[in-house]
Design an enzyme around this catalytic site. Structure first.
Site, short mmCIF file in Angstrom:
data_model
loop_
_atom_site.label_atom_id
_atom_site.label_comp_id
_atom_site.label_asym_id
_atom_site.label_seq_id
_atom_site.Cartn_x
_atom_site.Cartn_y
_atom_site.Cartn_z
N ARG A 175 -3.33 -0.85 5.39
CA ARG A 175 -3.88 -1.87 4.50
C ARG A 175 -2.95 -3.05 4.25
NH1 ARG A 175 -5.20 1.90 -0.39
NH2 ARG A 175 -3.26 2.81 0.37
N ASP A 199 -8.10 3.54 1.65
CA ASP A 199 -7.20 3.90 2.73
C ASP A 199 -8.01 4.45 3.91
OD1 ASP A 199 -5.20 4.82 4.41
OD2 ASP A 199 -4.04 5.76 2.81
N CYS A 250 0.86 -1.18 0.00
CA CYS A 250 0.00 0.00 0.00
C CYS A 250 0.89 1.23 0.00
CB CYS A 250 -1.00 -0.02 1.16
SG CYS A 250 -0.29 0.17 2.81
#
Length: 157
Positions: free
Chosen positions: A15, A128, A9
């Site tokens: 994440r 996100d 990420c």
């Protein structure tokens, strides 16, 4: 030889460490943890050396996932050689990875996390959650559980 999966990420604190932990959980549950190893990284290095975001760790722990990884930046000089599959969390992560690829072999290793979704097929990214509230962290885990289940079905053939 173990197959190696890398989840990527932006900052490697929400994440991708969650994807790593969820996938590790699914591998263990299916007794495949001896066949695969998982890691995570960020396209940026702002959080290198830090633990995962405390909010993400809290939400993950409620589902029995332990986010133990320490953030690091993706290294194209070694990670493309080290990993069999490199999975970006959103289209920008995937584009950034593709931009770092050295050749077609590197490009062939890159995919998007949501490509593996079975139920959450209407998402083209794992959003996100960093600047949002609790619902965002829960949604990330929902999507990751779905995608990891789909990924497991694809790689365990």
């Amino acid at each position: 030889m173990k197959k190696k999966l890398l989840f990527v990420c932006l900052g490697n604190i929400c994440r991708s460490p969650s994807a790593e932990a969820v996938m590790n959980g699914y591998l263990k549950l299916n007794m495949l943890d001896d066949d695969y190893t998982c890691d995570s990284a960020g396209t940026g290095g702002w959080h290198a050396g830090e633990r995962a975001d405390s909010r993400m760790r809290t939400h993950a722990a409620k589902r029995d996932y332990d986010l133990t990884s320490i953030a690091r930046q993706f290294n194209p000089k070694t990670d493309f050689d080290e990993f069999d599959l490199i999975i970006g969390m959103d289209p920008q992560n995937v584009a950034d990875l593709e931009g770092m690829a050295r050749n077609q072999e590197d490009l062939n290793k890159i995919s998007s996390m949501t490509d593996y979704c079975i139920r959450y097929t209407h998402y083209n990214s794992v959003p996100d959650p960093y600047y949002g509230g609790s619902d965002g962290f829960e949604l990330v885990l929902d999507i990751l559980e779905d995608a990891c289940e789909g990924l497991l079905k694809q790689i365990d053939r």
